[in-house]
Design a protein around this motif. Sequence first.
Motif, PDB file in Angstrom:
ATOM      1  N   VAL A   1       0.876  -1.180   0.000  1.00  0.00           N
ATOM      2  CA  VAL A   1       0.000   0.000   0.000  1.00  0.00           C
ATOM      3  C   VAL A   1       0.911   1.228   0.000  1.00  0.00           C
ATOM      4  CG1 VAL A   1      -1.810   1.242   1.211  1.00  0.00           C
ATOM      5  CG2 VAL A   1      -1.764  -1.266   1.271  1.00  0.00           C
ATOM      6  N   GLU A   2       0.955   1.912  -1.114  1.00  0.00           N
ATOM      7  CA  GLU A   2       1.869   3.054  -1.263  1.00  0.00           C
ATOM      8  C   GLU A   2       1.246   4.335  -0.717  1.00  0.00           C
ATOM      9  OE1 GLU A   2       4.523   2.859  -4.987  1.00  0.00           O
ATOM     10  OE2 GLU A   2       2.617   1.987  -5.658  1.00  0.00           O
ATOM     11  N   ARG A   3       2.002   5.001   0.170  1.00  0.00           N
ATOM     12  CA  ARG A   3       1.596   6.302   0.672  1.00  0.00           C
ATOM     13  C   ARG A   3       2.761   7.278   0.457  1.00  0.00           C
ATOM     14  NH1 ARG A   3      -0.967   2.841   4.828  1.00  0.00           N
ATOM     15  NH2 ARG A   3      -3.198   2.737   4.282  1.00  0.00           N
ATOM     16  N   ASN A   4       3.168   8.009   1.504  1.00  0.00           N
ATOM     17  CA  ASN A   4       4.134   9.089   1.265  1.00  0.00           C
ATOM     18  C   ASN A   4       5.408   8.989   2.095  1.00  0.00           C
ATOM     19  OD1 ASN A   4       2.206  10.436  -0.468  1.00  0.00           O
ATOM     20  ND2 ASN A   4       1.131  11.035   1.401  1.00  0.00           N
ATOM     21  N   SER A   5       5.738   7.791   2.589  1.00  0.00           N
ATOM     22  CA  SER A   5       6.866   7.686   3.505  1.00  0.00           C
ATOM     23  C   SER A   5       8.177   7.276   2.833  1.00  0.00           C
ATOM     24  CB  SER A   5       6.548   6.685   4.622  1.00  0.00           C
ATOM     25  OG  SER A   5       6.329   5.389   4.091  1.00  0.00           O
TER      26      SER A   5
END
Length: 339
Positions: free
Chosen positions: A327-331
């Motif tokens: 799950v790609e987010r912004n980290s």
Amino acid sequence: MATIYDIAKATGYSAPTISKALNGTGILSDATRDKIIKVAKEMGYTPNLSARTLSTKKSSLIGVVYDDPMMNRYFDHPLFSIILNRFRDQVEKSDYDIIFLSGKNAMSYTAHALYRTVDAVAIINPDLDHYADFQEMAERRLPCVSTNDTIPGICAVLSRNYEIGYEATRYFIERGHRRIAYLSGPNYEFSRAAEERQKGYEECLCEYGIPVDPDLIERCPLWRTDSGYEGFSNLLERAPDITAVFVASDSLAVGLYRYAEEKGISLPEKISLIGVDDDKSSSFLHPGLTTFRQDGIAIADMACEMLMNQIAGLPVPSEVRFPAKLVERNSVLDLTKTV
């Protein structure tokens, strides 16, 4: 062989009181219940299974082992809570009920399972001090399935932990990172998720020609936020030049976030992160945590199917693994776009 009447005579309580204590029913004080269970164990009391199951030899009960001595998450764990809820639904569709087996009193998991005459046992998240119980269940050929641990003689339904470690590391490498650390959870003889993820991490580094540096690997003693906080502090003390950390669970990652906030470390500009579990808090962290979501639904469905097959006398595989989804987010900072 001791009976409830023998126990009643030894303790001074009535037979109905003994029955309530051993069944976990009725309103009894903890002191009374504990005393009765202790005496029953000392007298070698074993429940009469044939009387309990009558002519069917089946109770239509599935025992569930769900303890949480290492995480302090209980029914809020992002994976095991999904497995438990889905497993219950699937079991009920098969006309079974679940009953929790406790290992926190004088009666062992195995003794509790025998007393309740369960037809099978789902070991979702056990107390690590009771593995001898599960080996005894296997020896008794009681149908069992594990959704977290690899226990000899018991089939298991697990995530592909090696792939999680490998893919997390490759994700960093493809975005220009070379000083990649691994913040691990604890590893035990039968609970090897942290070790399997580490193996994937190390083999990916090697395949890309990056040496495995022991200073970049920190094993936390518990799967808890405070352990993640301390573990990240130890990593930075040894290797202040790291640019990315693969964290074995989101609970540990939250500890890393707290440390970074306290010390003024900018995420992901200074250090990028990838976790595991897709905890409900992960999307609310700043930055949102890129993480792996394990397939609790598939694991629960397969665990139920394997138990039902064992009850029916059908063969089952020793192990089934399911992939996790990134799950790609912004980290994670892409260094190839910042040069």
